[in-house]
Design an enzyme around this catalytic site. Sequence first.
Site, PDB file in Angstrom:
ATOM      1  N   ASP A  41       0.863  -1.125   0.010  1.00  0.00           N
ATOM      2  CA  ASP A  41      -0.145  -0.012   0.159  1.00  0.00           C
ATOM      3  C   ASP A  41       0.754   1.251  -0.056  1.00  0.00           C
ATOM      4  OD1 ASP A  41      -2.319   1.519   0.154  1.00  0.00           O
ATOM      5  OD2 ASP A  41      -2.548   1.567   2.181  1.00  0.00           O
ATOM      6  N   ASN A  89     -10.301  -2.767  -6.624  1.00  0.00           N
ATOM      7  CA  ASN A  89      -9.367  -1.791  -7.142  1.00  0.00           C
ATOM      8  C   ASN A  89     -10.019  -1.437  -8.853  1.00  0.00           C
ATOM      9  OD1 ASN A  89      -6.236  -2.999  -6.378  1.00  0.00           O
ATOM     10  ND2 ASN A  89      -7.282  -1.556  -5.393  1.00  0.00           N
TER      11      ASN A  89
END
Length: 264
Positions: A41, A89
Amino acid sequence: MAFEHVDYKSLDVPDAPFAHPERIPSFPKGTVPKHVGIIMDGNGRWAQQRGLIRTEGHQAAEPVVFDTIAGAIEAGVRYLSLYTFSTENWKRSPQEVRFLMGFSRDIIRRRVAQMDEWGVRVRWAGRRPRLWKSVITELESAMERTKHNSVIDVVFCINYGGRAEIADAAASIAKQIRDGKISGDRVTERMIADHLYNPDIPDCDLVIRTSGEQRTSNFLPWQAAYAELDFVPELFPECGREVLWRSIEHYVQRDRRFGGVKAK
């Protein structure tokens, strides 16, 4: 704070495993986690902090991925799962999704020889629907080429969601019940585990999330039910083998009881 612009393509060849043995920490025998999962991340935020576009953060992360793989090999990790692209996503901008699909395909293509040389067995966890056919083609080609390697299994979690994986396992079991292959009143935890994407891979021992966020975001919820969690402050492009080793050091110090009590 001003940051200079760096050509990160010049940094795309990390040191091979054991190139500098004096740097590798010595972990007590039998304490290294067998299976490590990493939520990679912070690529976009890393780029934005430097006045770059988000996709340049993903590009900067490529050498970090392979430096981390090298560090995992050096530490003795046997399975490494990398959260590469989640089922959520797809909500990102079409431009970023297109970049990530093409980038994932291209990374696998240009890095497969390196992974094969390192003894990496390439694996994949995720759903086929919506995933670009060209990405699946490169994954399958890499998996075929490296299927006999046994140094480390690296699982690229692309179009992966933990709830989706459990739902797919339930659907597979339901089909077997419908076909009369198993009895519906005999569904067990073992049966569900056997229908996950890679049932031969053991449960996750350690989950690392970069960027300081403290959540697991639908990553390996079944396999990581008893995993130790380590939330590190660095954005992923700032990471590498040293950050992995530090998390393993934290893991080694944990007291894992799995719901039981250890005798004093």
